[in-house]
Design an enzyme around this catalytic site. Sequence first.
Site, PDB file in Angstrom:
ATOM      1  N   THR A  30       0.854  -1.193   0.000  1.00  0.00           N
ATOM      2  CA  THR A  30       0.000   0.000   0.000  1.00  0.00           C
ATOM      3  C   THR A  30       0.889   1.241   0.000  1.00  0.00           C
ATOM      4  O   THR A  30       1.972   1.231   0.586  1.00  0.00           O
ATOM      5  CB  THR A  30      -0.900  -0.013   1.249  1.00  0.00           C
ATOM      6  OG1 THR A  30      -1.785  -1.125   1.144  1.00  0.00           O
ATOM      7  CG2 THR A  30      -1.726   1.262   1.368  1.00  0.00           C
ATOM      8  N   GLY A  31       0.392   2.300  -0.630  1.00  0.00           N
ATOM      9  CA  GLY A  31       1.131   3.559  -0.633  1.00  0.00           C
ATOM     10  C   GLY A  31       1.434   3.996  -2.056  1.00  0.00           C
ATOM     11  O   GLY A  31       1.178   3.263  -3.017  1.00  0.00           O
ATOM     12  N   THR A  33       4.225   4.354  -3.613  1.00  0.00           N
ATOM     13  CA  THR A  33       5.256   3.593  -4.333  1.00  0.00           C
ATOM     14  C   THR A  33       4.694   2.239  -4.763  1.00  0.00           C
ATOM     15  O   THR A  33       4.856   1.817  -5.915  1.00  0.00           O
ATOM     16  CB  THR A  33       6.503   3.407  -3.442  1.00  0.00           C
ATOM     17  OG1 THR A  33       6.766   4.632  -2.756  1.00  0.00           O
ATOM     18  CG2 THR A  33       7.717   3.024  -4.278  1.00  0.00           C
ATOM     19  N   ASP A  88       8.477   3.854   4.841  1.00  0.00           N
ATOM     20  CA  ASP A  88       8.715   5.274   5.131  1.00  0.00           C
ATOM     21  C   ASP A  88      10.179   5.531   5.428  1.00  0.00           C
ATOM     22  O   ASP A  88      10.687   6.621   5.137  1.00  0.00           O
ATOM     23  CB  ASP A  88       7.830   5.713   6.299  1.00  0.00           C
ATOM     24  CG  ASP A  88       6.372   5.539   5.946  1.00  0.00           C
ATOM     25  OD1 ASP A  88       5.929   6.165   4.969  1.00  0.00           O
ATOM     26  OD2 ASP A  88       5.682   4.740   6.607  1.00  0.00           O
ATOM     27  N   GLY A  99       3.947   2.361   7.690  1.00  0.00           N
ATOM     28  CA  GLY A  99       2.642   2.681   8.245  1.00  0.00           C
ATOM     29  C   GLY A  99       2.192   4.103   8.035  1.00  0.00           C
ATOM     30  O   GLY A  99       1.113   4.494   8.480  1.00  0.00           O
ATOM     31  N   GLU A 107      -0.160  -5.078   6.255  1.00  0.00           N
ATOM     32  CA  GLU A 107       1.183  -5.164   5.651  1.00  0.00           C
ATOM     33  C   GLU A 107       2.086  -6.089   6.473  1.00  0.00           C
ATOM     34  O   GLU A 107       2.871  -6.854   5.923  1.00  0.00           O
ATOM     35  CB  GLU A 107       1.820  -3.771   5.576  1.00  0.00           C
ATOM     36  CG  GLU A 107       1.170  -2.883   4.532  1.00  0.00           C
ATOM     37  CD  GLU A 107       1.691  -1.460   4.527  1.00  0.00           C
ATOM     38  OE1 GLU A 107       1.461  -0.759   3.541  1.00  0.00           O
ATOM     39  OE2 GLU A 107       2.317  -1.031   5.515  1.00  0.00           O
ATOM     40  N   LYS A 125      14.312   7.599   1.373  1.00  0.00           N
ATOM     41  CA  LYS A 125      13.871   6.745   2.498  1.00  0.00           C
ATOM     42  C   LYS A 125      15.019   6.060   3.243  1.00  0.00           C
ATOM     43  O   LYS A 125      14.795   5.457   4.287  1.00  0.00           O
ATOM     44  CB  LYS A 125      12.905   5.671   1.977  1.00  0.00           C
ATOM     45  CG  LYS A 125      11.707   6.207   1.166  1.00  0.00           C
ATOM     46  CD  LYS A 125      10.675   6.840   2.033  1.00  0.00           C
ATOM     47  CE  LYS A 125       9.422   7.313   1.318  1.00  0.00           C
ATOM     48  NZ  LYS A 125       8.553   6.280   0.839  1.00  0.00           N
TER      49      LYS A 125
END
Length: 227
Positions: A30-31, A33, A88, A99, A107, A125
Amino acid sequence: MMVDKEQEKQMAAKEAVKLVKPNQVVGLGTGSTAMYVVHEIGKLVQAGLQIRAIPTSDRTAALATSLDITLVDINTVEAIDITIDGADEFTPDLSLLKGGGGALLKEKIVASLTREEIIITDSSKQVAQLGKFPLPVEVIPFASNYVLRQLALQGGTGQIRMVDSQPFITDEGNYIIDTNFGLIADPAALSNTINQVNGVVAHGLFIKLASKVIMGVGDSTVTFSGK
Ligand code: A5P
C-alpha cells in the site's frame, strides 16, 4: 539537482516486478510507491501473466480489481511467494519503519507470511537510524488514551492521527498513534516493548521481515540485500 521521487519510485517498481514469476501468490503493498507495482502487474496480467494476489488494504484491493488482477483470500494460502511493498524509512541492514499510509497491520501480516518481501523506495527513504519519521502504532479506539500514556512512559510522544478533525480510522476500524521516539537505537527492543502494551494491534517497526530493498536513484536502482 532536483530529485524526481516519482521517477525513482517507478524505477524501483519496474525492477521489483521482474522478480514475480507465473503462478505465484503475490502480496501487494500500500502507498504511493506500491501503487506503481500494482499498475505494472496489471500490465503483465493484461499480457497474460497468471498470478493470484493478496492486497494489504482496501485501496490496493480496489485498484487491483480495476486492473483485472485476481485476488485471493489470505486464509486460503499457506504462504505468499513474494510481496512488494513500500516503506517510510529503511536502514541498510533492512530494518523498516512503515505505516505512514495507515495499512501497517495487514502489511505486517502479509510480510510475516511472505517468503520474499521486497521493499521499494525512492532515495529519500534510506536512513542510518530509524525514527525521524514518527512511528505509527495502531490501537483499538477503546485503549487509545491508555496506550498514549504507556508510550509516553517509554519516551514516545504520541498523537492520534487526525483527518478533517476526526481520528483517522484504519481498514480494521482502529486508530493510529503517530509516535516520536527520536532516533531509535535498538528497533528490535522497542518493537518488543510496544508489542507488550495491551490495546496495541500493530506498530510500524518491521524487523527481520524484508529480504531486499530496491531503491530508485535517479533513473536507476540500488539493491540492499542485508547481511
Ligand atoms: C502504508 O501503510 C505504508 O507502510 C507505506 O508502505 C509507506 O507509508 C510508504 O508509502 P509511500 O510509498 O506513499 O511513501
